[in-house]
Design an enzyme around this catalytic site. Structure first.
Site, short mmCIF file in Angstrom:
data_model
loop_
_atom_site.label_atom_id
_atom_site.label_comp_id
_atom_site.label_asym_id
_atom_site.label_seq_id
_atom_site.Cartn_x
_atom_site.Cartn_y
_atom_site.Cartn_z
N SER A 109 31.87 41.86 39.20
CA SER A 109 32.68 43.03 39.56
C SER A 109 31.84 44.15 40.17
CB SER A 109 33.37 43.55 38.29
OG SER A 109 33.86 44.86 38.49
N TYR A 132 34.82 46.72 45.85
CA TYR A 132 35.73 47.84 46.07
C TYR A 132 35.16 48.62 47.23
CZ TYR A 132 38.12 47.31 41.55
OH TYR A 132 38.87 46.86 40.50
N THR A 158 38.83 43.35 46.93
CA THR A 158 40.04 43.65 46.15
C THR A 158 40.93 44.59 46.95
OG1 THR A 158 38.90 43.27 44.07
CG2 THR A 158 40.89 44.63 43.97
N LYS A 236 41.63 39.61 47.52
CA LYS A 236 42.23 39.50 46.16
C LYS A 236 43.34 40.53 46.00
CE LYS A 236 40.70 39.87 41.31
NZ LYS A 236 41.15 41.18 40.82
N HIS A 260 46.12 41.87 39.62
CA HIS A 260 45.04 42.60 38.96
C HIS A 260 45.21 42.58 37.43
CE1 HIS A 260 41.75 45.48 40.30
NE2 HIS A 260 41.69 45.59 38.99
#
Ligand code: FNR
Length: 368
Positions: A109, A132, A158, A236, A260
């Site tokens: 992540s 991100y 994402t 995603k 999510h």
């Protein structure tokens, strides 16, 4: 009860709850607003039936498959989840070791508490980096370059966080990160991550995300991302056929159907309930993956029958990590693997390719 008595991954949740503070357990376990989608992610799998075929020779079953050309031991992979050091001191390192040992993919992540280089230093294993996109594009570009240099095999962009969803428990708990932890790959962003460790009247996670995330992101930014990396890009957070078509057109290498883990838009559909819509829109041009609510090997079989090339698992991995570190994550992956194998054998499937649409009935197809 000793750990040896854990027989399914759901049992890890209660054990993790005993181990963790309320603030951290809530961060891992809860969803947005009324948490309708959180329950629906599980319920939707419960509405799908498996149509087993019998008298198939399943004496030799092979669960292995390929993901973006990389061989993995099973189509069950580790979804990106942030702040794993809140679950266990070894955090993302333990998860990465477990995923590598089980010969499957881990997605690290952007909100990890461990630097991507430290995670890569464990050596073996196929890892993707979840991205991100923050307002500071130069910073983001440098992180992408670092991931590429460190041997990550794909960028998982994402797309469903233009801002954080309303996670009411985090707001109530005034979620903050302990002072010794950071968002390790973005420490300098926005003048440092102190905002995550300082007490505010809200969730400091929300304060950080809403200040730093670029909410102006559009499909044209995929072209920007492609311009700064040669890694394949997975998108995603896709939940509609329309967006799946746009994703393919923008040149992504794969799609992750995901809400999510129900932490963003409440009343978004369960991922598995829209999987087929996405698969049909994509028409085989790129692989389609799924996450959200996968808790049983039979869920994996259902997702693959509906066209997924593989699934990713979020919370069960974190709970395994909280309970028993690397060994806990391995056990979670092993349980899912074993259950998936049982489901395949009992449904009459020897290979991943043997799992077809005719192995499931969705709700509208159920006999009245
Ligand atoms: C997440 N998820 C997530 N997704 C992402 O793209 N970046 C992230 O940093 C995080 N962080 C995160 C933290 C925690 C605690 C959870 C539970 C989830 C979402 C995650 O990748 C995945 O989509 C869901 O977790 C899948 O649903 P299940 O398996 O948890 O039901």
């Amino acid at each position: 009860m000793s750990l040896a008595e854990v027989v399914n991954v759901n049992e890890y949740e209660a054990r993790a709850k005993q181990k963790l503070s309320k603030m951290f357990f809530d961060y891992f376990s809860t969803g947005a607003e009324d948490q309708w989608t959180l329950q629906e992610n599980i319920r939707a799998f419960g509405r799908i039936r498996i149509r087993p075929r019998v008298l198939v020779d399943v004496s030799d079953v092979d669960l292995s498959t390929k993901v973006l050309g990389y061989k993995v031991s099973m189509p069950i992979m580790v979804a990106p989840t942030g702040h794993q050091k809140l679950a266990h001191a070894e955090g993302e390192l333990a998860t990465a070791r477990a995923a590598a040992a089980e010969d499957t993919v881990m997605v690290l992540s952007s909100s990890a508490n461990t630097s991507l280089e430290d995670v890569a230093s464990i050596g073996s294993g196929i890892r993707f980096f979840q991205l991100y996109i923050f307002k500071d594009r130069e910073y983001v570009a440098e992180v992408v370059r670092r991931a590429e240099r460190a041997g990550y095999k794909a960028i998982v962009l994402t797309g469903d966080v233009p801002r954080l969803g309303n996670r009411e428990n985090d707001i109530k708990n005034r979620f903050t990160l302990p002072a010794h932890l950071t968002v390790a790959n973005f420490v300098g962003i926005g003048g440092g991550t102190s905002i995550l460790t300082s007490k505010t009247n809200e969730s400091s996670l929300a304060a950080f995300a809403n200040a730093q995330f670029d909410s102006s992101l559009t499909w044209k930014d995929i072209a920007w991302l492609k311009g700064i990396t040669s890694l394949p890009i997975l998108i995603k957070g896709i939940l509609t056929g329309e967006d799946a078509v746009l994703a393919v057109r923008s040149g992504v290498a794969g799609i992750m159907v995901s809400n999510h883990g129900a932490r963003q838009l409440d009343f978004a559909p369960a991922s598995v309930s829209v999987l087929e819509e996405v698969v049909q829109a994509v028409q085989g041009r790129v692989p389609v993956f799924l996450d959200g609510g996968v808790r049983r090997g039979s869920d994996v079989l259902k997702a693959l029958a509906l066209g997924a090339a593989g699934v990713f698992v979020g919370r069960p991995v974190v709970y395994g990590l909280a309970v028993d570190g690397e060994a806990g994550v391995r056990k979670v992956l092993k349980i899912l693997r074993d259950e998936f194998q049982v489901s395949m054998m009992l449904a009459g499937c020897r290979r991943i390719q043997d799992i077809t649409r005719s192995h499931v009935l969705t709700e509208s197809e159920l006999p009245c």
